[in-house]
Motif scaffolding. Structure first.
Motif, PDB file in Angstrom:
ATOM      1  N   LEU A 133      -2.344   5.245   5.970  1.00 39.71           N
ATOM      2  CA  LEU A 133      -1.765   3.996   6.463  1.00 39.71           C
ATOM      3  C   LEU A 133      -2.529   2.769   5.998  1.00 39.71           C
ATOM      4  CD1 LEU A 133      -1.042   5.230  10.081  1.00 39.71           C
ATOM      5  CD2 LEU A 133       0.670   4.621   8.367  1.00 39.71           C
ATOM      6  N   ARG A 134      -3.306   2.913   4.920  1.00 42.47           N
ATOM      7  CA  ARG A 134      -4.055   1.742   4.443  1.00 42.47           C
ATOM      8  C   ARG A 134      -3.096   0.606   4.111  1.00 42.47           C
ATOM      9  NH1 ARG A 134      -7.013   4.043  -0.573  1.00 42.47           N
ATOM     10  NH2 ARG A 134      -5.067   5.228  -0.640  1.00 42.47           N
ATOM     11  N   SER A 135      -3.551  -0.615   4.340  1.00 41.35           N
ATOM     12  CA  SER A 135      -2.726  -1.770   3.994  1.00 41.35           C
ATOM     13  C   SER A 135      -2.582  -1.823   2.482  1.00 41.35           C
ATOM     14  CB  SER A 135      -3.391  -3.057   4.486  1.00 41.35           C
ATOM     15  OG  SER A 135      -4.527  -3.358   3.700  1.00 41.35           O
ATOM     16  N   ASP A 136      -1.564  -2.564   2.018  1.00 34.81           N
ATOM     17  CA  ASP A 136      -1.344  -2.680   0.580  1.00 34.81           C
ATOM     18  C   ASP A 136      -2.574  -3.276  -0.105  1.00 34.81           C
ATOM     19  OD1 ASP A 136       1.175  -1.634   0.920  1.00 34.81           O
ATOM     20  OD2 ASP A 136       2.118  -3.601   1.155  1.00 34.81           O
ATOM     21  N   THR A 179      -5.787  -3.187   0.904  1.00 32.59           N
ATOM     22  CA  THR A 179      -6.884  -2.216   0.883  1.00 32.59           C
ATOM     23  C   THR A 179      -6.631  -1.134  -0.166  1.00 32.59           C
ATOM     24  OG1 THR A 179      -7.310  -2.639   3.209  1.00 32.59           O
ATOM     25  CG2 THR A 179      -8.173  -0.582   2.315  1.00 32.59           C
TER      26      THR A 179
END
Lengths: 536, 536
Positions: free
Chosen positions: B68-71, B73
């Motif tokens: 679920l890492r942010s775009d 990151t």
């Protein structure tokens, strides 16, 4: 319990302490505030004041034909003599530098932030900061003196994005459906904030150009919409943010009217549905350094919950829905004058209390919560939420039982206010979501409910609600009451703490790195826990 | 000498090589270009290609419920795996990141500049750069491939600020007199540049979003007006710039439409009247590392002169006025079709050559320079500039002698083109200013004119002019002719060099730090030297 008079006085006091614009904003009556709530406010004082900006007094020799240094170099070299080497000057400050230095007769405060001059101020100016909590429903803004941490003015307004969608999901849908949707939503909130900034400054006898730093928190969607970031991907699985990390963005790039080079610090988000507001709350309540096992939660359409246990931080978000904001409830309404906010039911009578002591016009979150708890207490409904008991106030409507809180006579809108089976079901869904979130976190940590030593309830609704009711319906754990703290807008307090303290920003960054985020939608046990928690 | 046909052909060739919009822009006919001019162009190839941006190919795993890492990151961590740690993502790039990564199916080039991602491009995109020389009169823009330094397209247009003032001083006055003057002048040049960028990209089959870096040079006033910086103090003694140092400013902040995070590098200015264009010229001509004693100058309303001698760099600016641009000359005009640009006078006849072989309509800088030199050659005027000789073309006008270059018959505008005493005086002022500047620098360095081993003449007029004429009237030193180089738009070449090479930017910074700026207005000998230099 409180008399209607007490409540009314509380509301008025609250309105004085917390100046509101003409819109209706949920404000906790002072008389309902627990000492704990103040202690969160109190913690502000305990926070070390170490703002990220520093002011340097410079006295510059004016240029002449023997000293032709540029205005920028002149300032940089004066700062260098004070031990501040190689500062950068952003374009927005350079735009003003020449007029400014001459107008101030070459004597000024240079406000420096991480090697960059953010403002050139008159020597006598105070350094001001702005803290904002962008809620889905409400904006809360605070003007602070950065030097001593004093809050100089506060303001609350409705989030104007509400006209484009009551909740996060409908606003994302609006952006998906309108090519300039993101821009529109961004502009609306920025315009409102600029107006609020004007108002705060006017109240404190200041001007926005002296506001040299800001901290803005909000849930991930509000954060993204405010910064103009993409939200489409937030609206669909797996709900990832465009950006999670803390951002420092020049205020002018965000459209905010502050000092020319002022920055806005946006603390980090944890996940698509656990945003910087929850981080700010965790910072303010100090769960991040709890030596006890603690639960901290902020109830909203999404309820974010953090469990601190043995140095670990477990966090989840549950879709508790808007029932506590009065939505999906037949006679539901926001907490505004005339909303029934407290309900007492005995064997044969009902007592209701309204906000502002106005004739009732509907029921808000704390009222419906009370009503359901009281119906359980007197055995009117069973643990499935079905009407089984007898009461003079139960009526039949469209073949269904409904509890009449107040008949049409005496109401403000000329219609009775009732609670029906459908309303009870909405509350069941909401409380089950919250309780399931708590249970899953406890299970993850391998502890039992009674091991929870502190239970922090943040946010406006969390401060309003009657704790006994929340425990009675099973939304909260049934712990000794002294373990609970209702702390008010802890997100706003956290934002203020991060405004005056760079160390608190480090705490937030560190906290987000440490957090173990639990995604409930894919959690193996969630469905089962949720179904069980539906029962009262 | 050149035939009218040759000149016409030269002009057409130049137009092909250097696409012009519908406005009239001074373009050196190719046939007048010396080999040295090309060698400046040639030096581009010798410049090491080390652009300040680097492209990294990233292949990202798409997010899912287990990741679920942010775009942001996700991209940062992919770059980290390639050894590029801790990159920042500016807001403008974050605005697009989510759509962009998904549209490119998670495979892209991340273009990184000093630890910051400036663009996310398709894998197959070229990295483009923009170099611009903002002249007071003319804008020259170049689109380059940053990877190999190739110039993909060029364009020239008039500086639209001309409608607000022909020269620097009148534009500063416009800003002083109009509250939004700076904004207006800025907008006009930015709009024109954006149109030029569109055109350059279209010509090269590219799009502006792939332009990831720019370098823009201009004199200090053009630099300040382009960046929206204060100019009031540039218009009055002691003429200090708001900023001298090199600036790196996000293109969007300047209003330029390039890649979302692209930067514009503005090389440093030396003084209020020695700007980044002169620095760029010094970089391109390599006077900064000359092992010979050299003079390099760029003639304009202000003429900037640098003397390189024994590792020292001495620089001054002299107010040579607009005579060579056709202003303050009775029949003067800019170098445009129909302008008399070459003049030959013998005992009894006159030969004139016009730009584009058109019927004459006036006389431009190189024409008036020739005319004065030729009148001296045939003894028609004396060393004070007074008509003393006899010639069939000398007529009396209003009681004053005037030389008729062409009678009204056959002209394009139906009026004769003449040179009168007043015109000669203007040329005397201009040439004396330039010569005095050179003399003061030589005196400062303690050397004599014959010790000058190289004499570089840059700029459009410098390329047009007849060297013999410039020496004859005493504007330039009378050195062996092989020591002269007419190098064309060396400022544009310097800008292109700095675009493709970070090292060349360092050269510029270093050069500006080394320069000894000589302020002529306060120089003790200047008045005397100037009065002497007025004589031919």
């Amino acid at each position: 319990m409180f008399s209607a008079e007490q409540l009314a006085r509380g509301y008025r006091l609250a309105c004085q302490a917390y100046p509101l614009s003409d819109v209706k904003v949920e404000v906790p009556p002072e008389s309902l505030a627990t000492p704990q709530r103040l202690s969160i406010e109190g913690q502000e004082i305990a926070v070390e004041i170490d703002p990220v900006v520093t002011s340097y007094e410079v006295h510059l020799p004016p240029p002449n034909l023997e000293d032709l240094r540029s205005d920028a170099t002149r300032l940089q070299q004066a700062l260098s003599e004070l031990g501040v080497d190689g500062v950068r000057l952003p374009l927005t400050v350079l735009h003003q530098i020449s007029e400014r230095l001459r107008a101030l007769d070459w004597r000024a405060q240079a406000v420096v932030r991480e090697g960059e001059v953010v403002a050139i101020l008159p020597l006598e100016s105070r350094l001001l900061g702005l803290a904002v909590d962008i809620g889905t429903t409400k904006l809360a803004a605070y003007l602070l003196n950065l030097t001593d941490g004093e809050t100089l003015a506060k303001a609350g307004e409705m989030n104007p994005q509400i006209s484009y969608g009551e909740d996060v999901i409908s606003r994302i849908a609006y952006c998906d459906q309108h090519p300039d949707g993101r821009q529109i939503l961004r502009n609306r909130v920025v315009e409102t904030l600029n107006r609020m900034i004007e108002g705060l400054c006017a109240e404190a006898g200041e001007i926005p150009e002296h506001v040299v730093e800001a901290v803005i928190v909000g849930n991930t969607a509000m954060h993204h919409l405010f910064a103009g970031l993409p939200v489409h991907q937030l609206g669909m699985a797996p709900y990832v943010p465009a950006v999670g990390e803390a951002l420092d963005i020049p205020a002018h790039e965000l459209g905010l009217h502050l000092a020319p080079g002022a920055y806005v610090h946006l603390p980090p988000n944890i996940a698509g549905y656990v945003g910087a507001d929850h981080v700010a709350m965790a910072v303010a309540t100090e769960v991040w350094q709890a030596d006890k096992t603690m639960v901290a939660l902020d109830i909203g359409t999404n309820t974010e919950i953090t469990l601190a246990v043995e140095g670990r931080l477990l966090t989840c978000s549950c879709a508790s829905g808007p029932a506590f904001e009065g939505a999906h409830i037949r006679d539901g309404m926001r907490a505004a004058p005339g909303a029934i906010e407290r309900v007492q039911i005995s064997r044969d009578e009902v007592r209701i209390f309204t906000i502002g002591n106005q004739p009732p016009v509907g029921i808000c979150g704390s009222g419906i919560l009370d009503a359901v708890a009281e119906m359980l207490n007197v055995g009117l409904i069973d643990n499935r939420g079905v009407f089984t008991g007898q009461h003079p106030k139960v009526a039949q409507q469209n073949g269904q039982s409904a509890f009449v809180l107040t008949p049409s006579e005496g109401t403000g809108q000329g219609k009775e206010v009732i609670v029906n089976r459908r309303d009870i079901h909405e509350i069941q869904l909401a409380k089950s979501a919250i309780r399931s979130g708590i249970e899953v976190l406890l299970e993850h940590a391998g502890i039992t409910p009674d091991q929870v030593e502190g239970f922090i309830v943040a946010g406006a609704f969390g401060t309003y609600l009657n704790l006994e009711s929340a425990i009675r319906i099973g939304m909260f754990l049934d712990l000794p009451r002294e373990r609970f703290r209702q702390v008010g807008n802890a997100a706003g307090t956290g934002a203020r703490q991060m405004l005056v303290s760079g160390k608190r920003r480090d705490v937030a960054r560190d906290l987000v790195r440490r957090v173990e985020y639990i995604e409930l939608t894919t959690h193996r046990d969630f469905q089962e826990v949720f179904m069980k928690a539906l029962y009262f």
